[in-house]
Design a protein around this motif. Structure first.
Motif, PDB file in Angstrom:
ATOM      1  N   TRP A 444      35.998  43.381  46.581  1.00 26.97           N
ATOM      2  CA  TRP A 444      35.809  44.124  45.057  1.00 26.97           C
ATOM      3  C   TRP A 444      35.691  44.964  44.558  1.00 26.97           C
ATOM      4  N   VAL A 445      36.832  45.441  43.547  1.00 26.66           N
ATOM      5  CA  VAL A 445      36.663  47.408  43.104  1.00 26.66           C
ATOM      6  C   VAL A 445      35.446  48.016  42.934  1.00 26.66           C
ATOM      7  N   PRO A 491      35.305  47.498  31.420  1.00 22.30           N
ATOM      8  CA  PRO A 491      36.271  47.568  30.261  1.00 22.30           C
ATOM      9  C   PRO A 491      37.349  45.764  30.113  1.00 22.30           C
ATOM     10  N   SER A 492      37.375  45.557  31.353  1.00 18.57           N
ATOM     11  CA  SER A 492      38.936  44.860  30.915  1.00 18.57           C
ATOM     12  C   SER A 492      38.890  43.526  32.015  1.00 18.57           C
ATOM     13  N   LYS A 493      39.374  42.273  32.000  1.00 17.52           N
ATOM     14  CA  LYS A 493      39.528  41.238  32.853  1.00 17.52           C
ATOM     15  C   LYS A 493      39.992  41.269  34.026  1.00 17.52           C
ATOM     16  N   THR A 494      40.857  42.350  34.158  1.00 20.42           N
ATOM     17  CA  THR A 494      41.499  42.575  35.235  1.00 20.42           C
ATOM     18  C   THR A 494      41.007  42.595  36.464  1.00 20.42           C
ATOM     19  N   GLU A 495      39.684  43.103  36.441  1.00 16.23           N
ATOM     20  CA  GLU A 495      38.937  43.475  37.621  1.00 16.23           C
ATOM     21  C   GLU A 495      38.241  42.412  38.312  1.00 16.23           C
ATOM     22  N   SER A 496      37.971  41.695  37.586  1.00 17.71           N
ATOM     23  CA  SER A 496      37.609  40.169  38.074  1.00 17.71           C
ATOM     24  C   SER A 496      37.613  39.127  38.297  1.00 17.71           C
ATOM     25  N   ILE A 508      44.862  35.058  44.393  1.00 15.55           N
ATOM     26  CA  ILE A 508      44.134  35.512  45.440  1.00 15.55           C
ATOM     27  C   ILE A 508      43.829  37.054  44.256  1.00 15.55           C
ATOM     28  N   GLY A 509      43.225  37.908  43.519  1.00 17.19           N
ATOM     29  CA  GLY A 509      43.306  38.020  42.932  1.00 17.19           C
ATOM     30  C   GLY A 509      44.459  38.823  42.120  1.00 17.19           C
ATOM     31  N   GLY A 510      43.840  39.755  41.475  1.00 18.75           N
ATOM     32  CA  GLY A 510      44.992  39.411  40.056  1.00 18.75           C
ATOM     33  C   GLY A 510      44.367  41.266  39.441  1.00 18.75           C
ATOM     34  N   THR A 532      41.575  43.841  40.675  1.00 19.37           N
ATOM     35  CA  THR A 532      41.215  43.570  41.173  1.00 19.37           C
ATOM     36  C   THR A 532      39.951  43.721  42.331  1.00 19.37           C
ATOM     37  N   PHE A 533      40.902  44.354  43.397  1.00 25.08           N
ATOM     38  CA  PHE A 533      40.279  44.206  45.155  1.00 25.08           C
ATOM     39  C   PHE A 533      41.172  45.549  45.266  1.00 25.08           C
ATOM     40  N   ASN A 534      41.747  46.257  44.219  1.00 22.45           N
ATOM     41  CA  ASN A 534      42.260  47.197  45.034  1.00 22.45           C
ATOM     42  C   ASN A 534      43.365  47.937  46.143  1.00 22.45           C
TER      43      ASN A 534
END
Length: 559
Positions: A444-445, A491-496, A508-510, A532-534
């Motif tokens: 997770w980033v 900051p946004s949902k894109t990291e989760s 898996i991962g978005g 999400t996972f960079n």
């Protein structure tokens, strides 16, 4: 006390060589933040007398049980417990688990006094069943006490702390073992190079990490341990994790290029810590420790509680007083060559994956839930086979013989709460990886970039003691999950965007792309960078699937 402030328990000649008494004699600050900075800077570390005053103040301010044994209790019971025995001939309490009393520049009288104090503590704290850190704590506190009774009172206050948010010393095998597992999880997250080395040279990496408290409470030289204890009294248990992680980082830096014998890696680390002055100063050790941006105290408590829960399922109890070798044998990475078979990965590769998963699940054996070669190339069948299992490992082999996959924290049945629409779920424990052509894991980033988030205020997030009352889970007795995205102010949902499943695909991962996309026929897939996972692509960006497997985690006690 003599002119230097040493009491009758200290070997003055050894002490003068270990710690020079050159610092300030008074401390005027009262604010916690200022105390934190002074402790980290070693403000009172150079003054034997001032350190004694600060310890007295900090320990006096520990919130304790209403009835906590004090110096007068020691005076009343010591004669009955010790009798006419000399201190050096006294046995140690069972709860120290054969831990030796570190000398810490004590003279023979001081070493005997430590034994007497420990026996009196055992008498007054029958609920303390496993506490191998206590001999080192008592030996250090004896330096800064006018007599045995005062040292006894200080140690009792540390043991009797009743602030639920302020963990100090493990007092049961359950707490100790879960702390070892938690440390292993933190190594896995924050010391990946060192963890890779430990996995390579150790047959049982969890047993290496089970030694972490000994590095601090026994092997560290007195001047180093005292510096750690200075900060520990101000900031609490999390400091111990930080310093142990820093020790492992330095060990890896020094020893990575040297051959290590698998059977001796625990001894190698102990020897390194004992002679750490050859490598790094106390200041540099603490500097490295506080440069590690750990999870919040709340997240670590959640992880610790989850590990305790896993151990309880395996029969470890708070009241357990001793641990035989056989008791420890089930706490290890459980991938055995004789009963493991996969069409995608070898035993060694699965052991690599198992070394990455949270330690509470690394205790379990891999259980094949789904195989495309056995169950067919159907996403519907994949879900059917996986539902009811949490967590799972997804493995994919492409027609180009590339191998990649993901560790997925959450039951695939969670997809049903979105009413047939594609929705993301899961926690920050999810990660993706590739094994062929080369090994790479992407977590997770937020773990590597905590600056992306800050913990949500206490008013808007569950505390570790609170239960998760999610209607969708239907499990009101479950703890709020470790690394649940709702615990963080992102900051946004894109990291989760961890995992999602629909009738025609799984993802898996978005965010900005997808780490893995697999179609409903388990025939085609694609991979790319996601927020999400960079991650980098896990294999060829568009691929054809040769085989898919899903693995669950089976308790070794279940046949």
């Amino acid at each position: 006390m003599d002119a230097q402030g040493y009491n009758c328990f200290v070997d003055r000649d050894k002490m003068d060589a270990a710690i020079q008494d050159l610092g300030p004699k008074e401390l005027s600050c009262t604010e916690l933040q200022e105390l934190k900075q002074l402790a980290r800077q070693g403000y009172w570390a150079r003054s034997y007398a001032l350190r004694g005053k600060v310890y007295q103040r900090l320990i006096r301010d520990i919130p304790c049980r209403t009835v906590t044994p004090d110096a007068s209790v020691y005076s009343d019971v010591v004669g009955k417990i010790v009798g006419k025995h000399s201190g050096s001939s006294l046995p140690l309490p069972e709860f120290v688990d054969n831990t030796q009393v570190p000398s810490y520049c004590l003279n023979p009288r001081g070493e005997g006094a430590v034994r007497k104090i420990l026996l009196c503590i055992a008498n007054q704290f029958p609920d303390v069943s496993f506490c191998p850190a206590l001999p080192a704590v008592v030996a250090l506190l004896l330096h800064y006490s006018t007599d045995e009774a005062e040292c006894f009172e200080k140690a009792c206050r540390i043991l009797a702390c009743n602030d639920p948010s302020r963990k100090l010393i493990d007092q049961s095998f359950l707490a100790f073992e879960s702390s070892c597992m938690t440390f292993g999880d933190l190594v896995n997250k924050y010391c990946q190079a060192a963890h890779k080395l430990m996995v390579a040279v150790s047959e049982d990496v969890l047993q290496v990490y089970a030694d972490w408290q000994r590095w601090l409470f026994g092997e560290l030289p007195l001047s180093y341990f005292a510096r750690v204890f200075d900060v520990f009294l101000v900031e609490g248990y999390k400091v111990l994790y930080r310093v142990a992680l820093a020790i492992l980082k330095f060990f890896h830096k020094v020893r990575a290029g040297q051959p290590l014998e698998s059977d001796n890696v625990k001894q190698d680390i102990r020897a390194f810590v004992k002679d750490i002055a050859k490598t790094v100063s106390p200041e540099k050790l603490l500097e490295k420790a506080f440069a590690i941006r750990l999870f919040s105290r709340k997240e670590i408590q959640l992880l610790q509680m989850a590990n305790e829960k896993a151990l309880k399922r395996r029969g470890i109890t708070v009241k357990q007083k001793s641990v035989s070798l056989s008791k420890r044998q089930f706490v290890h990475l459980a991938v055995h060559a004789e009963n493991f078979h996969s069409e995608i990965v070898s035993v060694k590769e699965m052991r690599d994956i198992w070394s990455w998963v949270p330690e509470r699940f690394a205790l379990c054996q891999p259980l094949l839930l789904f195989s495309s070669l056995q169950h067919g190339y159907s996403l519907t069948r994949f879900y059917f086979q996986c539902e009811g299992h949490e967590p799972t490992v997804l493995l994919i082999k492409t027609t180009q013989k590339e191998v990649c996959g993901a560790y997925l924290s959450t039951d695939w049945s969670e997809r049903n709460k979105f009413g047939g629409k594609l929705g993301f779920f899961g926690t920050g424990e999810c990660f993706v990886f590739r094994l062929q052509p080369e090994v790479q894991r992407y977590e997770w980033v937020v773990i590597k970039h905590p600056e992306l988030t800050r913990p949500v205020s206490s008013e808007t997030t569950a505390t570790p003691a609170l239960l998760c009352h999610s209607a969708s889970s239907g499990a009101s007795d479950r703890l709020s999950p470790f690394l649940a995205a709702r615990h963080f102010n992102l900051p946004s949902k894109t990291e989760s965007l961890f995992m999602a499943g629909g009738s025609d695909c799984l993802i898996i991962g978005g965010g900005g792309g997808q780490a893995l996309y697999v179609d409903g026929d388990l025939n085609r897939g694609r991979t790319g960078h996601c927020d999400t996972f960079n991650n980098q692509p896990l294999c060829s960006e568009n691929f054809l699937i040769a085989a898919v497997e899903a693995w669950g985690f089976q308790d070794p006690d279940i046949q």
